[in-house]
Write a protein that holds these residues in place. Structure first.
Motif, PDB file in Angstrom:
ATOM      1  N   ALA A  90      49.415  42.316  41.503  1.00  0.00           N
ATOM      2  CA  ALA A  90      48.993  40.986  41.047  1.00  0.00           C
ATOM      3  C   ALA A  90      49.127  39.952  42.146  1.00  0.00           C
ATOM      4  O   ALA A  90      50.119  39.924  42.877  1.00  0.00           O
ATOM      5  N   LEU A  91      48.112  39.105  42.262  1.00  0.00           N
ATOM      6  CA  LEU A  91      48.164  37.915  43.094  1.00  0.00           C
ATOM      7  C   LEU A  91      48.250  36.714  42.164  1.00  0.00           C
ATOM      8  O   LEU A  91      47.647  36.730  41.084  1.00  0.00           O
ATOM      9  N   ILE A  92      48.964  35.684  42.563  1.00  0.00           N
ATOM     10  CA  ILE A  92      49.173  34.539  41.687  1.00  0.00           C
ATOM     11  C   ILE A  92      48.100  33.476  41.924  1.00  0.00           C
ATOM     12  O   ILE A  92      47.866  33.042  43.053  1.00  0.00           O
ATOM     13  N   SER A  93      47.438  33.084  40.826  1.00  0.00           N
ATOM     14  CA  SER A  93      46.434  32.022  40.868  1.00  0.00           C
ATOM     15  C   SER A  93      47.040  30.735  40.329  1.00  0.00           C
ATOM     16  O   SER A  93      47.622  30.729  39.237  1.00  0.00           O
ATOM     17  N   ARG A 126      41.670  39.879  52.577  1.00  0.00           N
ATOM     18  CA  ARG A 126      41.332  41.260  52.915  1.00  0.00           C
ATOM     19  C   ARG A 126      42.570  42.141  53.011  1.00  0.00           C
ATOM     20  O   ARG A 126      42.529  43.328  52.662  1.00  0.00           O
ATOM     21  N   ASP A 127      43.679  41.571  53.485  1.00  0.00           N
ATOM     22  CA  ASP A 127      44.876  42.404  53.600  1.00  0.00           C
ATOM     23  C   ASP A 127      45.478  42.742  52.244  1.00  0.00           C
ATOM     24  O   ASP A 127      46.343  43.610  52.138  1.00  0.00           O
ATOM     25  N   PRO A 131      43.874  47.893  51.913  1.00  0.00           N
ATOM     26  CA  PRO A 131      44.675  49.125  51.791  1.00  0.00           C
ATOM     27  C   PRO A 131      44.355  49.920  50.522  1.00  0.00           C
ATOM     28  O   PRO A 131      44.356  51.154  50.544  1.00  0.00           O
ATOM     29  N   HIS A 132      44.047  49.227  49.435  1.00  0.00           N
ATOM     30  CA  HIS A 132      43.676  49.914  48.192  1.00  0.00           C
ATOM     31  C   HIS A 132      42.295  50.554  48.316  1.00  0.00           C
ATOM     32  O   HIS A 132      42.080  51.690  47.877  1.00  0.00           O
ATOM     33  N   LEU A 133      41.345  49.813  48.891  1.00  0.00           N
ATOM     34  CA  LEU A 133      39.982  50.335  49.029  1.00  0.00           C
ATOM     35  C   LEU A 133      39.960  51.611  49.865  1.00  0.00           C
ATOM     36  O   LEU A 133      39.215  52.550  49.563  1.00  0.00           O
ATOM     37  N   ARG A 134      40.758  51.643  50.909  1.00  0.00           N
ATOM     38  CA  ARG A 134      40.739  52.782  51.831  1.00  0.00           C
ATOM     39  C   ARG A 134      41.239  54.060  51.178  1.00  0.00           C
ATOM     40  O   ARG A 134      40.981  55.156  51.669  1.00  0.00           O
ATOM     41  N   PHE A 149      32.641  39.178  46.979  1.00  0.00           N
ATOM     42  CA  PHE A 149      32.887  39.105  48.406  1.00  0.00           C
ATOM     43  C   PHE A 149      33.556  40.364  48.950  1.00  0.00           C
ATOM     44  O   PHE A 149      33.849  40.443  50.154  1.00  0.00           O
ATOM     45  N   LEU A 150      33.776  41.352  48.109  1.00  0.00           N
ATOM     46  CA  LEU A 150      34.331  42.631  48.542  1.00  0.00           C
ATOM     47  C   LEU A 150      33.254  43.680  48.808  1.00  0.00           C
ATOM     48  O   LEU A 150      33.545  44.746  49.350  1.00  0.00           O
TER      49      LEU A 150
END
Length: 302
Positions: A90-93, A126-127, A131-134, A149-150
């Motif tokens: 989770a990222l905080i918005s 992006r960071d 790592p998850h996409l890879r 944008f991904l």
């Protein structure tokens, strides 16, 4: 338990939140100063959360990556995903956690009021996602704005990507990029109505999708593939295994069943059948509580 060291079969990006479900006698609701209803319930999930929970219930290793708020709804989301065994990054918005109010009639049909609340300029670093996409076998993008944008990085890495356009009418610009840049596209037939076959053909003609699936609730679904006929093939609906309680999340469950089949090497028509099974099962419980499992899916393989 999902391990942070295990590569995800499905990486779900975006689309979490909390639904407030209000049971009403009829839709549309009569105009009135006040209206008595049954117990008002809160269900964490939303489209991304529901797809992640559905895929995990089917035994797939799942990671969900999204913005949520440092708030009470955000805590509900965290708790529900943890209970469903989904790894959540989770990222905080600062805008808080997305919400929706859903009016549901006795037949399970709904009307949803969606509060997306993400700022238009919100971007995922992006960071945070590379790592998850890879490591992912498959990416499922919710149609939250920042997810568009991904696409460049997803395409560069060559990871298959799916998306759900929900009730896209084929005209609104918000969903168009998702429609044309995903390998597998889901949408509801309700948005385009009688134009749905044309919209499906346009997605294949103008985009990169190998298959487009339009769901039609009790009317089944329709499958159009790049290597098949120009007429969408009907996929029959499956009778729910119990009384229909709530159609919220049925489309997300369909996506989960379809991805389960796809990642298992099944052909597209069989994937659509598995999606129909999962969607029908989801209608028999409130919120995202009626998730079909591997044993129930396997029991249908006769």
């Amino acid at each position: 338990m999902p391990s942070s060291d295990a590569p995800p079969d499905v990486l779900v990006i975006g689309g979490t939140g909390v639904d407030t479900v209000v049971r009403v006698d009829t839709l549309p609701v009569p105009l009135s100063d006040s209206l008595g209803v049954g117990p008002i319930l809160e269900w964490p999930g939303h489209t991304g959360g529901n797809v992640a929970l559905g895929c995990r219930a089917l035994g797939l290793n799942v990671t969900l990556l999204d913005y949520i708020g440092d708030d009470w709804p955000g805590r509900q989301v965290r708790e529900r995903l943890a209970a469903g065994d989904v790894a959540f990054d989770a990222l905080i918005s600062p805008a808080g956690t997305r919400r929706a109010v859903n009016l549901v009639d006795p037949s399970g049909h709904r009307m949803s009021f969606y509060d997306g609340r993400d700022p238009a300029d919100l971007r995922m670093p992006r960071d945070a996602y590379l790592p998850h996409l890879r490591r992912a076998r498959h990416v499922h993008l919710s149609i939250v704005n920042f997810a568009r944008f991904l696409f460049d990085d997803i395409e560069e890495l060559g990871v298959p990507v799916s998306t759900d356009l929900h009730d896209w009418d084929g005209l609104a610009e918000h969903q168009r990029e998702f429609a044309l840049r995903a390998d597998l596209v889901f949408l509801s037939a309700a948005g385009a109505g009688e134009r749905i076959a044309s919209v499906m053909r346009e997605i294949l003609r103008d985009g990169r999708a190998q298959a487009v699936v339009a769901t039609a609730g009790a009317g089944g679904s329709y499958l159009l593939t790049r290597d098949g006929s120009s007429t969408p093939r009907p996929v029959p609906a499956v009778a729910p295994p119990g009384r229909v309680v709530d159609s919220n999340g049925a489309g997300d469950a369909y996506v989960s069943g379809f991805l389960y089949g796809r990642l298992g090497g099944r052909d597209l028509e069989e994937c659509a059948r598995l999606g129909a099974l999962a969607g029908a099962h989801a209608c028999t419980g409130e919120g995202s509580t009626a998730l079909i499992g591997q044993e129930q899916i396997r029991a249908t393989q006769v």
